[in-house]
Design a protein around this motif. Structure first.
Motif, short mmCIF file in Angstrom:
data_model
loop_
_atom_site.label_atom_id
_atom_site.label_comp_id
_atom_site.label_asym_id
_atom_site.label_seq_id
_atom_site.Cartn_x
_atom_site.Cartn_y
_atom_site.Cartn_z
N ARG A 79 0.83 -1.21 0.00
CA ARG A 79 0.00 0.00 0.00
C ARG A 79 0.87 1.26 0.00
NH1 ARG A 79 -4.89 -1.47 4.18
NH2 ARG A 79 -5.27 -3.54 3.35
N TYR A 80 1.94 1.23 0.77
CA TYR A 80 2.88 2.36 0.81
C TYR A 80 3.47 2.59 -0.58
CZ TYR A 80 6.91 5.18 2.12
OH TYR A 80 7.86 6.18 2.21
N LEU A 81 3.95 1.52 -1.20
CA LEU A 81 4.53 1.63 -2.54
C LEU A 81 3.51 2.16 -3.55
CD1 LEU A 81 6.86 -1.42 -3.26
CD2 LEU A 81 7.47 1.00 -3.24
N GLU A 82 2.29 1.69 -3.44
CA GLU A 82 1.23 2.14 -4.36
C GLU A 82 1.02 3.64 -4.25
OE1 GLU A 82 -1.15 1.67 -7.48
OE2 GLU A 82 0.02 0.04 -6.59
N LYS A 83 1.10 4.16 -3.04
CA LYS A 83 0.88 5.59 -2.83
C LYS A 83 2.06 6.44 -3.31
CE LYS A 83 -0.40 9.01 0.61
NZ LYS A 83 -0.82 9.26 1.99
N TYR A 84 3.28 5.95 -3.16
CA TYR A 84 4.47 6.75 -3.43
C TYR A 84 5.27 6.30 -4.65
CZ TYR A 84 3.46 8.62 1.17
OH TYR A 84 2.84 9.21 2.24
N LYS A 85 4.72 5.44 -5.50
CA LYS A 85 5.47 4.91 -6.64
C LYS A 85 5.65 5.91 -7.78
CE LYS A 85 1.61 2.72 -9.05
NZ LYS A 85 1.11 1.43 -9.54
#
Length: 178
Positions: A79-85
């Motif tokens: 979820r973190y990666l999805e937000k900051y990718k």
């Protein structure tokens, strides 16, 4: 939709990559070799986003002491990666709102709605036309009564908010623990 050849007078596109993360090293509760990580689950200590080929390797470490298992860690890290990718993209355009003249819905800029910004005049390295499909987050009229068609429209893919600022502080504070 906005186009320079139709209803857009000028445009400025800005990328803010301060929060960009394409490779994440997530850690949960524990210390040293006993810290919860992804190695036991995936065989690697990190996760890559699907945009790593586009933006390159931008690695960050993220720790959450309240995570006690690898599966939860993987889910939260994804979820973190999805937000900051992707970097934060913002577009400011001087445009003409032509909806009253044309009667067409796509000529109206509505807060919170998606707006397509097509820039075929500009090409990327791969010779592709630049096209953005972002959210209208602001409108500003210099003279709403005298010149209601002339509007400055601000679009973005994501808004940096107080939660993002707090997350930055938490990341900075926890990274000194590693």
């Amino acid at each position: 939709e906005m186009r320079l050849s139709r209803n857009m007078r000028s445009v400025s596109v800005t990328l803010d990559s301060r929060e960009l993360c394409t490779r994440l090293y997530p850690f949960g509760n524990g210390e040293g070799t006993d810290r919860i990580g992804l190695s036991s689950l995936t065989g690697a200590q990190y996760m890559d986003s699907d945009t790593i080929r586009k933006w390159g390797v931008v690695a960050k470490t993220w720790t959450n002491e309240e995570i006690f298992d690898s599966i939860t860690l993987q889910d939260v890290a994804q979820r973190y990666l999805e937000k900051y990718k992707n970097p934060i993209l913002s577009i400011e355009a001087q445009a003409m709102e032509l909806s009253q003249l044309t009667g067409q819905a796509w000529d109206r800029f509505v807060l919170g709605s998606r707006c397509r910004v097509a820039l075929p005049e500009y090409k990327t390295e791969t010779n592709m036309n630049l096209v953005y499909n972002e959210i209208v987050i602001g409108q500003d009229w210099a003279d709403v009564y005298g010149d209601p068609e002339n509007v400055k429209v601000t679009l973005a893919n994501r808004i940096r908010d107080a939660a993002d600022e707090i997350a930055d502080f938490m990341r900075e504070a926890t990274s000194s623990k590693l």
